[in-house]
Motif scaffolding. Structure first.
Motif, PDB file in Angstrom:
ATOM      1  N   GLY A 106      -4.545  -4.209  -3.886  1.00  0.00           N
ATOM      2  CA  GLY A 106      -5.512  -3.164  -4.215  1.00  0.00           C
ATOM      3  C   GLY A 106      -4.695  -1.936  -4.570  1.00  0.00           C
ATOM      4  O   GLY A 106      -4.079  -1.342  -3.696  1.00  0.00           O
ATOM      5  N   HIS A 107      -4.625  -1.606  -5.851  1.00  0.00           N
ATOM      6  CA  HIS A 107      -3.777  -0.509  -6.320  1.00  0.00           C
ATOM      7  C   HIS A 107      -4.666   0.625  -6.820  1.00  0.00           C
ATOM      8  O   HIS A 107      -5.428   0.452  -7.773  1.00  0.00           O
ATOM      9  N   SER A 133      -7.304  -0.923   0.673  1.00  0.00           N
ATOM     10  CA  SER A 133      -7.981  -0.736  -0.614  1.00  0.00           C
ATOM     11  C   SER A 133      -8.730  -2.003  -1.032  1.00  0.00           C
ATOM     12  O   SER A 133      -9.617  -1.964  -1.877  1.00  0.00           O
ATOM     13  N   ARG A 139      -5.598   0.433   8.605  1.00  0.00           N
ATOM     14  CA  ARG A 139      -4.171   0.070   8.583  1.00  0.00           C
ATOM     15  C   ARG A 139      -3.519   0.514   9.885  1.00  0.00           C
ATOM     16  O   ARG A 139      -3.879   1.562  10.434  1.00  0.00           O
ATOM     17  N   ASP A 177       0.811  -1.222   0.000  1.00  0.00           N
ATOM     18  CA  ASP A 177       0.000   0.000   0.000  1.00  0.00           C
ATOM     19  C   ASP A 177       0.840   1.267   0.000  1.00  0.00           C
ATOM     20  O   ASP A 177       0.426   2.309   0.535  1.00  0.00           O
TER      21      ASP A 177
HETATM   22 MG    MG Z   1      -2.883  -1.585  -1.847  1.00  0.00          MG
END
Ligand code: MG
Ligand code: GDP
Ligand code: IMO
Length: 430
Positions: free
Chosen positions: A41-42, A300, A306, A14
């Motif tokens: 998850g970008h 994401s 987080r 991330d």
């Molecule tokens: Mg990510």
């Protein structure tokens, strides 16, 4: 002038790989995802459009870039089809002329996701905190040579035979862990249907990428996760099940080592981690909360909060060494605006001995103590700044001290999630 760049996360994932890949892929011919799967998850933000890419490379928004998924990823066909539909709805066209999937890529199937959940439940207090996307069980099947690959979808007899072998064993474990076994015939039928839809995209991607590199076209490799989540080089067992370190791109794609590649280390200006495992500079107090709120630090892929903490130079040095990082991208500088002092971990102490480059195995030792320096923060809001001269001098100093601390220059600074909120100090393709 490198013809090959690798985007490599150098913390716990991330870091902003999606944003950087999107920017660098504007000048790329091919963008290659070479490991991982829907655990990634970008995020890419362009104006009022925000997309989160899970399995498709983050070059998708640049129509001239061909997107490639190599053989060492693990692909969930059901969610891939949904991701492609969602992208189409967002106006991103990814036909078989610009999305290539390796015939040798292993599939993530429903029993992998069931097993992922059951294993986590069985681990209890020592659970890894996986994304639940079936990644570990799918890589287990790859390593035990029981996996189903894309090529198997197009030969019904072989598919049924292989499914028999793997599912009998997997169902026994599912039952042992208290889960509901899956039906073999329904699974084969679903696979045939997914195969029918995805067959036009399937290629020998190693040959495609090799040909591109050999003819001097620009190839960008995009890693998922980060060095500290690498199966071999991360904080084992709190890691993912693939090799995430940037240079793995070449053997995992099957292309040998290109001439003069540049591996770019993607990092946040602070540290985050999602899931369990050691995190010595975690701050469970006010600063951690500030970073989570201001940095929108929620996963994401899973939406989980987080864990947040201070910058960790020793672990960055470790990742730089592990991945052969030649340039840095430092993201989320805007999140630090308003913090008067910034504690930064510059080394570790373990029973009286100083460690400038610790091995991740040391991190779980309760005797390990971060050694902090206090660096000056800045009050000015830097959100959206794209002109390096407009950055306050304390922010410039912060970046300079990171460069000096890890021994690598920063070529990209980021001050917001949008593509335009970026200072490109040096174009790495040039
Ligand atoms: Mg990510
Ligand atoms: P990746 O997995 O490495 O691609 O990173 P993620 O997309 O999971 O998480 C990075 C998050 O930070 C995303 O929501 C991005 O839109 C956002 N982001 C990226 N760069 C910046 C930045 O410089 N500032 C801020 N505030 N957000 C950023
Ligand atoms: P991107 O590419 C952050 C973490 C999970 C868990 C561990 C194992 O967006 O940076 P897995 O589902 O892979 O078996 O989970 O790895 N993890 C990530 N953390 N970013 C990611 O991807 C991650 N992919 C996996 O939270 O701790």
């Amino acid at each position: 002038m490198p013809g090959c760049l690798v985007v490599s996360g150098i913390q716990w994932g991330d870091e902003g790989k999606g944003k950087v890949t999107d920017i660098l892929s504007r000048s790329a011919d091919l963008v290659v995802r070479f490991q991982g799967g829907a655990n990634a998850g970008h995020t890419v933000v362009v104006g009022d459009r925000k997309v989160v890419l899970h399995q498709v490379p983050s070059g998708a928004l640049n129509p001239a870039a061909t997107c490639v998924i190599g053989p060492a990823g693990v692909l969930d066909p059901e969610t891939l089809l949904k991701e492609m539909d969602d992208l189409a709805a967002a106006g991103v066209s990814l036909g078989p002329d610009r999305l290539f999937i390796s015939h040798a890529t292993h599939l993530v199937l429903p029993y992998h996701k069931t097993l992922d959940a059951l294993r986590e439940r069985a681990r209890g207090e020592s659970r890894i905190g996986t994304t639940g996307r079936g990644i570990g069980p799918a890589y287990e099947d790859m390593a035990s040579r029981a996996g189903i690959r894309f090529a198997d979808l197009f030969d019904t007899a072989r598919l049924a035979r292989r499914m028999d072998g793997v599912l009998t064993e997997r169902n026994a474990i599912i039952k042992h862990l208290g889960g509901q076994p899956l039906d073999r015939a329904a699974m084969v039928d679903a696979c045939i249907e997914w195969g029918r839809k995805l067959q036009p995209f399937v290629r020998d991607t190693a040959a495609v990428v090799h040909a591109a590199l050999s003819s001097g076209r620009r190839v960008l490799f995009e890693s998922a996760q980060g060095t500290l989540l690498d199966l071999l080089h991360g904080t084992y067992p709190y890691v993912t099940s693939s090799l995430t370190a940037g240079p793995a791109a070449f053997p995992l794609t099957g292309v040998g080592i290109p001439r003069d590649p540049l591996v770019i280390g993607i990092m946040k200006a602070y540290s985050t981690r999602v899931g369990a495992g050691p995190f010595p500079t975690e701050d469970e107090g006010d600063v951690g909360t500030w970073l989570r709120d201001k940095g929108s630090e929620y996963g994401s892929t899973t939406g989980r909060p987080r864990r947040c903490g201070f910058l960790d130079l020793p672990l960055l040095r470790y990742a730089v060494r592990t991945c052969g990082i030649g340039a840095l991208a430092v993201l989320k500088l805007d999140v630090l605006s308003g913090l008067a002092k910034l504690p930064v971990c510059v080394a570790y102490d373990l029973r009286g001995r100083r460690h400038d480059v610790p091995h991740p195995d040391m991190l779980a030792d309760p005797a390990l103590k971060p050694i902090y320096e206090e660096w000056d923060g800045w009050a000015e809001d830097v959100a959206g700044i794209a002109d390096p001269a407009a950055l306050p001098s304390a922010a410039r100093d912060y970046v300079r001290r990171i460069e000096a601390g890890v021994g690598v220059p920063a070529i990209l600074l980021s001050t917001g999630s949008d593509r335009s909120h970026t200072i490109l100090v040096r174009d790495p393709w040039a």
